[in-house]
Scaffold this active site. Structure first.
Site, PDB file in Angstrom:
ATOM      1  N   GLY A 204       0.783  -1.248  -0.059  1.00 15.51           N
ATOM      2  CA  GLY A 204      -0.048  -0.006  -0.099  1.00 15.51           C
ATOM      3  C   GLY A 204       1.010   1.123   0.052  1.00 15.51           C
ATOM      4  O   GLY A 204       1.901   1.401   0.856  1.00 15.51           O
ATOM      5  N   CYS A 268       2.082  -8.269  -6.361  1.00 14.29           N
ATOM      6  CA  CYS A 268       2.776  -9.003  -7.200  1.00 14.29           C
ATOM      7  C   CYS A 268       2.809 -10.609  -6.933  1.00 14.29           C
ATOM      8  O   CYS A 268       3.550 -11.051  -6.097  1.00 14.29           O
ATOM      9  CB  CYS A 268       4.160  -8.762  -7.612  1.00 14.29           C
ATOM     10  SG  CYS A 268       5.133  -9.652  -8.961  1.00 14.29           S
ATOM     11  N   GLY A 299       5.078  -7.356   4.688  1.00 15.04           N
ATOM     12  CA  GLY A 299       5.142  -8.293   3.489  1.00 15.04           C
ATOM     13  C   GLY A 299       6.015  -7.884   2.705  1.00 15.04           C
ATOM     14  O   GLY A 299       6.738  -9.010   2.338  1.00 15.04           O
ATOM     15  N   SER A 300       6.156  -6.700   2.410  1.00  9.30           N
ATOM     16  CA  SER A 300       7.110  -6.459   1.111  1.00  9.30           C
ATOM     17  C   SER A 300       8.494  -6.467   1.630  1.00  9.30           C
ATOM     18  O   SER A 300       9.449  -7.075   0.993  1.00  9.30           O
ATOM     19  CB  SER A 300       6.955  -4.838   0.816  1.00  9.30           C
ATOM     20  OG  SER A 300       5.631  -4.694   0.376  1.00  9.30           O
ATOM     21  N   ASP A 345      -0.412   2.552   8.598  1.00 10.51           N
ATOM     22  CA  ASP A 345      -1.204   1.802   9.855  1.00 10.51           C
ATOM     23  C   ASP A 345      -0.290   1.990  11.145  1.00 10.51           C
ATOM     24  O   ASP A 345      -0.924   1.941  12.356  1.00 10.51           O
ATOM     25  CB  ASP A 345      -1.238   0.547   9.812  1.00 10.51           C
ATOM     26  CG  ASP A 345      -2.440   0.123   8.531  1.00 10.51           C
ATOM     27  OD1 ASP A 345      -3.303   1.111   8.534  1.00 10.51           O
ATOM     28  OD2 ASP A 345      -2.392  -1.015   8.370  1.00 10.51           O
ATOM     29  N   ARG A 380     -26.709  14.993  15.517  1.00 12.57           N
ATOM     30  CA  ARG A 380     -26.392  13.584  14.712  1.00 12.57           C
ATOM     31  C   ARG A 380     -25.486  12.829  15.498  1.00 12.57           C
ATOM     32  O   ARG A 380     -24.453  13.171  16.002  1.00 12.57           O
ATOM     33  CB  ARG A 380     -26.352  13.746  13.249  1.00 12.57           C
ATOM     34  CG  ARG A 380     -27.509  13.926  12.491  1.00 12.57           C
ATOM     35  CD  ARG A 380     -27.079  14.023  11.088  1.00 12.57           C
ATOM     36  NE  ARG A 380     -28.449  14.452  10.259  1.00 12.57           N
ATOM     37  CZ  ARG A 380     -28.330  15.148   9.055  1.00 12.57           C
ATOM     38  NH1 ARG A 380     -27.344  15.249   8.584  1.00 12.57           N
ATOM     39  NH2 ARG A 380     -29.670  15.182   8.386  1.00 12.57           N
ATOM     40  N   MET A 387      -8.742   3.009   8.625  1.00  7.92           N
ATOM     41  CA  MET A 387      -8.008   1.895   8.325  1.00  7.92           C
ATOM     42  C   MET A 387      -7.142   1.454   9.552  1.00  7.92           C
ATOM     43  O   MET A 387      -6.978   2.121  10.446  1.00  7.92           O
ATOM     44  CB  MET A 387      -6.933   1.956   7.101  1.00  7.92           C
ATOM     45  CG  MET A 387      -7.384   2.295   5.788  1.00  7.92           C
ATOM     46  SD  MET A 387      -6.483   2.622   4.517  1.00  7.92           S
ATOM     47  CE  MET A 387      -7.347   2.613   3.029  1.00  7.92           C
ATOM     48  N   GLY A 388      -6.846   0.041   9.625  1.00  8.79           N
ATOM     49  CA  GLY A 388      -6.278  -0.561  10.518  1.00  8.79           C
ATOM     50  C   GLY A 388      -6.656  -1.963  10.714  1.00  8.79           C
ATOM     51  O   GLY A 388      -7.505  -2.315  11.687  1.00  8.79           O
ATOM     52  N   GLN A 480      -7.721   8.356   3.164  1.00  7.08           N
ATOM     53  CA  GLN A 480      -6.407   8.250   4.522  1.00  7.08           C
ATOM     54  C   GLN A 480      -5.053   8.232   3.641  1.00  7.08           C
ATOM     55  O   GLN A 480      -4.053   8.780   4.093  1.00  7.08           O
ATOM     56  CB  GLN A 480      -6.834   7.284   5.179  1.00  7.08           C
ATOM     57  CG  GLN A 480      -8.016   7.496   5.959  1.00  7.08           C
ATOM     58  CD  GLN A 480      -8.471   6.133   6.774  1.00  7.08           C
ATOM     59  OE1 GLN A 480      -7.913   5.831   7.680  1.00  7.08           O
ATOM     60  NE2 GLN A 480      -9.336   5.258   5.879  1.00  7.08           N
TER      61      GLN A 480
END
Length: 586
Positions: A204, A268, A299-300, A345, A380, A387-388, A480
């Protein structure tokens, strides 16, 4: 009569009387003449005991095309002392403080030897002659690098035009202190191979990746290396061709202020297979790349370390298949890998913060602030998903920063089986205290104590049905990731990019792949796979419902931030009523 001629002007300072006098004597040996002296001092080696300071001006009269040179040697109390460069280092890669031309390099060398001063000597072919035909001794030029008594790097050369920009082989044909320069020992081959570094971004994208690429490219060039940008992450490494491009200084101009990654990133699948990594090794060898800097998530970075561990076997396989020769493989026996953590993250262990996390937090806070305005206007409730997947850093820090009423993170799920009632009770308290808006922030990987996912839509139904609140769900998604990196991420990525190149240059075949991080505002270099292992332990602890361990595996500030959020958000209304205080939570 002087043996050298001047090319530059310089001011030298020292706080040591002994070094001051030694420096004056050193430059006098090469023909510098004192033309003035200012100040006086008591006969003492303590600078603080004399006023005013003393300075001596030495002058060297040059001949065309060179110019006169003036050296001011100043004795003062606030001098910055330098350290000498390591002997094993190639001193040509450093910036010289002074460059001097000479027609008699032998005399310069004799002077240095007479005072037992260490130096490095390099001899090159003349730029106007063929590199194939044998060259005589008068068609070569020599450079000598040494330190003056103040550890300033100085250069002596007999090159006809010392400031020429012409490119020469980067390694000498003559060993240090070799006196005999003859045609028989002149070679056009460099003594050691120039380092070639590949740079890719993977996984990402995160704000600040471009700043990291820029830093790696420019520092590598300044350190005498070639740099190759590998487009589309590991996909470019597997496919090769035009996806691997040599970068120059100007190719990264303007990168600092741009979000995402300009050299691209892609998932990939091919690289996960050995065949894909075999193709990657082939493309790296064909481009002469023997070091890889990867900016991405765990991971990369793991993928890069796997490539390194398989490297010798991959080369052997390529030779057996006839895709490369043994001669081509010989200079690439070892692969150097360095990791930079690009992740919004902030989910990597062994570092306090990752490239892009702060920029993404800024984006979330801006969005929540905007939503809060309309929530306040209409009284309201909003459920905001951030994300996370396995890390709640963004959700927690956004909750602290925006004063959210409730937050859900994967490392610390609600302790109660009936968390729904608990949440509604807390939100009701806030409403009774006069709060017109309700903000709930939920990480995408939020779970309850039984590992059941907690989704934003489910929370919306609770607020609408149980509390009768007009509730909306906002999923911030990829907003984000987008936008310009904040100044923190630009600085962090630049500093870590600089360290990544340094890590490449000092790496050996036995050095574990390093990960560049930051701890307590200091750039660090930690074993990559150790950091990856600790990171994965968080997910493992969560899967075992060992949430205490999951919190411990995060940095200490994570638990402190969570405690601070609870104390500043969960209101004890009984205490407030007793003291007749009315507080509207924000």
């Amino acid at each position: 009569m002087s043996v050298i001629e001047g090319l530059s002007h310089i001011v030298l300072t020292t706080s040591s009387v002994e070094k001051y006098e030694s420096t004056v004597q050193f430059y006098s040996l090469f023909g510098y003449q004192p033309i003035s002296q200012v100040g006086s001092r008591v006969l003492s080696n303590e600078v603080s005991q004399f006023l005013p300071r003393e300075e001596k001006v030495l002058h060297l009269f040059g001949k065309p095309p060179t110019q006169d040179i003036t050296i001011r040697i100043v004795l003062t109390t606030n001098a910055n002392e330098k350290e000498p460069l390591p002997e094993e280092k190639d001193w040509r890669l450093e910036q010289s403080s002074l460059v001097s031309a000479t027609k008699n390099i032998v005399d310069v060398e004799s002077i240095l030897e007479s005072i037992n001063l260490k130096y490095q000597k390099y001899t090159y072919p003349n730029e106007s002659d063929s590199l194939v035909a044998p060259l005589s001794a008068d068609l070569v030029h020599t450079e000598i690098y040494t330190h003056d008594p103040l550890n300033n790097l100085i250069t002596f050369t007999n090159k006809p035009i010392p400031i020429s920009k012409s490119i020469y082989p980067i390694k000498p044909i003559s060993p240090i202190k070799q006196q005999d320069i003859s045609s028989s020992n002149i070679s056009t081959e460099p003594k050691t191979k120039k380092k070639r570094i590949g740079m890719l971004t993977s996984g990402g994208d995160s704000p600040g990746m471009n700043a990291a690429v820029r830093a790696v490219v420019r520092v590598a060039i300044s350190r005498g290396c070639d740099v190759y940008a590998i487009y589309e992450g590991y996909e470019g490494l597997v496919n090769g061709g035009d996806m691997i491009k040599k970068f120059g200084w100007a190719d990264v101009r303007g990168y600092l202020a741009i979000g995402g990654t300009l050299i691209g990133s892609a998932r990939c699948k091919a690289f996960r297979e050995r065949e894909g990594r075999l193709n990657s090794a082939y493309n790296m060898v064909k481009n002469g790349i023997d070091a890889l800097i990867v900016c991405g998530g765990d991971g990369s970075l793991t993928g890069a370390d796997v490539l390194r561990s398989e490297w010798p076997g991959l080369l052997d396989e390529l030779i057996k298949e006839g895709r490369i020769t043994a001669e081509e493989a010989a200079p690439h026996k070892h692969l150097t890998v360095v990791g930079l953590v690009g992740s919004i993250d902030n989910d990597m262990s062994s570092t306090d913060i990752t490239i892009g996390a702060v920029s993404s937090l800024h984006r979330i806070c801006e969005a929540v602030d905007s939503i809060s305005a309309t929530a306040l206007s209409h009284s309201r409730a909003f459920v905001i998903e951030v994300m996370g997947r396995n890390c709640g850093w963004l959700a927690l820090m956004a909750a602290v920063s925006t004063g959210a009423d409730f937050v859900f993170i994967p490392e610390r799920p609600p302790a109660s089986d009936d968390w729904e009632s608990e949440m509604c009770e807390i939100l009701n308290k806030h409403r009774k205290l006069g709060k017109r808006k309700t903000i709930v922030i939920v990480a995408e990987g939020a779970i309850d104590k039984n590992l059941k996912p907690i989704k934003a839509d489910y929370i919306k139904e609770l607020l609408s049905n149980r509390m009768k609140l007009d509730t909306r769900v906002t999923t911030l998604g990829h907003t984000q990731r987008g936008g310009k990196p904040c100044s923190f991420d630009r600085n962090l990525a630049t500093l870590q990019g600089v360290e990544a190149v340094h890590a490449v240059l000092r790496a050996t075949s036995d050095t574990p792949s390093p990960m560049i991080g930051v701890r307590q505002n200091k750039i660090t270099c930690e074993p990559l796979m150790k950091a990856v292992g600790l990171t994965r332990q968080v997910a493992e602890a969560i899967s075992r419902k060992d949430f205490r361990r999951a919190m411990e595996l995060r940095d200490p500030e994570f638990s402190e931030d969570y405690a601070a959020y609870i104390e500043t958000t969960i209101v004890n209304d009984e205490t407030l009523s007793k003291n007749k205080v009315c507080i509207k939570p924000t």
